[in-house]
Design a protein around this motif. Structure first.
Motif, short mmCIF file in Angstrom:
data_model
loop_
_atom_site.label_atom_id
_atom_site.label_comp_id
_atom_site.label_asym_id
_atom_site.label_seq_id
_atom_site.Cartn_x
_atom_site.Cartn_y
_atom_site.Cartn_z
N GLN A 102 0.82 -1.22 0.00
CA GLN A 102 0.00 0.00 0.00
C GLN A 102 0.86 1.26 0.00
OE1 GLN A 102 -2.70 -0.64 3.30
NE2 GLN A 102 -4.02 -1.93 2.04
N LEU A 103 1.82 1.28 -0.90
CA LEU A 103 2.67 2.45 -1.09
C LEU A 103 2.28 3.13 -2.40
CD1 LEU A 103 6.05 0.86 0.04
CD2 LEU A 103 4.74 2.60 1.27
N PRO A 104 2.56 4.42 -2.55
CA PRO A 104 2.16 5.14 -3.75
C PRO A 104 3.00 4.76 -4.97
CG PRO A 104 3.40 6.59 -2.30
CD PRO A 104 3.19 5.30 -1.55
N PRO A 105 2.44 4.91 -6.18
CA PRO A 105 3.17 4.55 -7.40
C PRO A 105 4.53 5.23 -7.53
CG PRO A 105 0.88 5.00 -7.92
CD PRO A 105 1.08 5.37 -6.46
N GLU A 106 4.64 6.49 -7.09
CA GLU A 106 5.90 7.23 -7.20
C GLU A 106 6.99 6.67 -6.30
OE1 GLU A 106 2.40 9.46 -8.32
OE2 GLU A 106 2.90 8.56 -6.39
N PHE A 107 6.62 5.86 -5.33
CA PHE A 107 7.63 5.23 -4.49
C PHE A 107 8.46 4.24 -5.30
CE2 PHE A 107 9.15 2.06 -1.44
CZ PHE A 107 9.73 2.89 -0.49
N LEU A 108 7.81 3.51 -6.18
CA LEU A 108 8.50 2.56 -7.05
C LEU A 108 9.01 3.25 -8.30
CD1 LEU A 108 9.27 -0.35 -7.92
CD2 LEU A 108 6.93 -0.57 -8.81
N PHE A 109 8.13 3.94 -8.99
CA PHE A 109 8.47 4.59 -10.25
C PHE A 109 8.85 6.04 -9.98
CE2 PHE A 109 5.29 1.34 -11.87
CZ PHE A 109 6.27 0.44 -12.28
N HIS A 110 9.97 6.22 -9.30
CA HIS A 110 10.46 7.54 -8.93
C HIS A 110 11.13 8.22 -10.13
CE1 HIS A 110 14.48 5.78 -8.78
NE2 HIS A 110 13.92 4.76 -8.14
N PRO A 111 11.24 9.54 -10.09
CA PRO A 111 11.76 10.27 -11.25
C PRO A 111 13.20 9.92 -11.64
CG PRO A 111 10.72 11.78 -9.70
CD PRO A 111 10.76 10.42 -9.04
N ASP A 112 13.98 9.36 -10.72
CA ASP A 112 15.38 9.03 -11.02
C ASP A 112 15.55 7.67 -11.68
OD1 ASP A 112 16.19 11.42 -9.82
OD2 ASP A 112 16.33 10.49 -7.84
N GLY A 113 14.47 6.93 -11.85
CA GLY A 113 14.61 5.56 -12.36
C GLY A 113 13.93 5.33 -13.69
N TYR A 114 14.10 4.13 -14.17
CA TYR A 114 13.40 3.63 -15.35
C TYR A 114 13.68 4.46 -16.60
CZ TYR A 114 11.39 0.71 -11.81
OH TYR A 114 11.26 -0.16 -10.78
N LYS A 115 14.91 4.94 -16.71
CA LYS A 115 15.40 5.63 -17.91
C LYS A 115 14.45 6.74 -18.38
CE LYS A 115 17.91 1.53 -19.26
NZ LYS A 115 18.10 0.47 -20.22
N GLY A 116 13.92 7.48 -17.42
CA GLY A 116 13.04 8.59 -17.75
C GLY A 116 11.61 8.19 -18.07
N SER A 117 11.26 6.94 -17.89
CA SER A 117 9.92 6.46 -18.25
C SER A 117 9.00 6.26 -17.05
CB SER A 117 10.04 5.13 -19.01
OG SER A 117 10.71 5.34 -20.24
N SER A 118 9.38 6.77 -15.90
CA SER A 118 8.59 6.54 -14.69
C SER A 118 7.14 6.99 -14.84
CB SER A 118 9.24 7.25 -13.49
OG SER A 118 10.48 6.66 -13.22
N ALA A 119 6.92 8.16 -15.38
CA ALA A 119 5.54 8.66 -15.54
C ALA A 119 4.75 7.75 -16.47
CB ALA A 119 5.54 10.10 -16.06
N ALA A 120 5.38 7.28 -17.52
CA ALA A 120 4.69 6.37 -18.46
C ALA A 120 4.37 5.04 -17.77
CB ALA A 120 5.55 6.13 -19.69
N TYR A 121 5.25 4.56 -16.90
CA TYR A 121 5.00 3.31 -16.18
C TYR A 121 3.85 3.48 -15.20
CZ TYR A 121 9.31 1.09 -17.92
OH TYR A 121 10.28 0.52 -18.69
N ILE A 122 3.79 4.64 -14.54
CA ILE A 122 2.68 4.90 -13.62
C ILE A 122 1.37 4.87 -14.39
CG2 ILE A 122 1.60 6.66 -12.17
CD1 ILE A 122 4.47 7.41 -11.24
N THR A 123 1.35 5.51 -15.54
CA THR A 123 0.15 5.49 -16.38
C THR A 123 -0.19 4.08 -16.81
OG1 THR A 123 0.55 7.74 -17.16
CG2 THR A 123 -0.87 6.35 -18.53
N ALA A 124 0.82 3.34 -17.26
CA ALA A 124 0.59 1.97 -17.74
C ALA A 124 -0.02 1.10 -16.65
CB ALA A 124 1.90 1.36 -18.24
N PHE A 125 0.49 1.18 -15.43
CA PHE A 125 0.00 0.31 -14.36
C PHE A 125 -1.28 0.84 -13.71
CE2 PHE A 125 4.10 -1.61 -14.91
CZ PHE A 125 3.85 -2.95 -14.65
N CYS A 126 -1.41 2.14 -13.59
CA CYS A 126 -2.61 2.70 -12.94
C CYS A 126 -3.82 2.71 -13.86
CB CYS A 126 -2.34 4.13 -12.46
SG CYS A 126 -1.27 4.24 -11.02
N GLU A 127 -3.60 2.94 -15.14
CA GLU A 127 -4.72 3.14 -16.05
C GLU A 127 -4.91 2.04 -17.08
OE1 GLU A 127 -4.38 7.04 -17.77
OE2 GLU A 127 -4.01 7.97 -15.81
#
Length: 160
Positions: A102-127
């Protein structure tokens, strides 16, 4: 530094059987403050930039068959031949762990990770339901997404 989130993650690892230990890290790995050695997470809390990275690295350990887990070293592509499919499965596993904790998406997909794709990953998993989870089903870790008690709920956390 031991934060509430880090304590929560380590308790989770203890519960599901992911081996870890605190240890000073002399050489830099892929992610600050965490390395995999012989299938065990080595964690230097004072160097750990993003505790959510622990979930991703644990995902690489969890998706390996038990008999092969000890082969995992810092670069899982080289030490265990993990490729794009295993990377997607590790990401899907880490999302399921994030949801269980029960942690927020940004905890995993933080801005420093995933080669700049964190926001896209949050969208992919949340939506959009995410990606990589069909492999988790195939590994026997969860029921397919869309089924009752299906992904992201896990039936078990470690591949047999």
């Amino acid at each position: 530094m031991m934060t509430d989130e880090l304590r929560k993650i380590l308790d989770f690892f203890n519960t599901i059987g992911i081996n870890w230990k605190f240890q000073s890290l002399q050489k830099a790995g892929f992610l600050p403050g965490v390395q995999i050695e012989n299938g065990c997470l080595r964690i230097a809390p004072e160097q750990l930039a993003n505790p959510g990275d622990l979930l991703h690295e644990a995902g690489h350990i969890a998706i390996m068959p038990t008999a092969s887990r000890h082969f995992l070293q810092d670069d899982v592509r080289i030490s265990a031949g993990q490729g794009a499919a295993e990377e997607m499965a590790a990401i899907a596993w880490s999302w399921a762990a994030l949801m269980a904790l029960q942690l927020p998406p940004e905890f995993l997909f933080h801005p420093d990770g995933y080669k700049g794709s964190s926001a896209a990953y949050i969208t992919a998993f949340c939506e959009q339901g995410g990606f990589g989870h069909p492999l988790l089903s195939w590994y026997g870790l969860c029921l397919p997404a869309g089924q009752a008690d299906g992904y992201p709920k896990m039936q078990c956390w470690l591949r047999a």
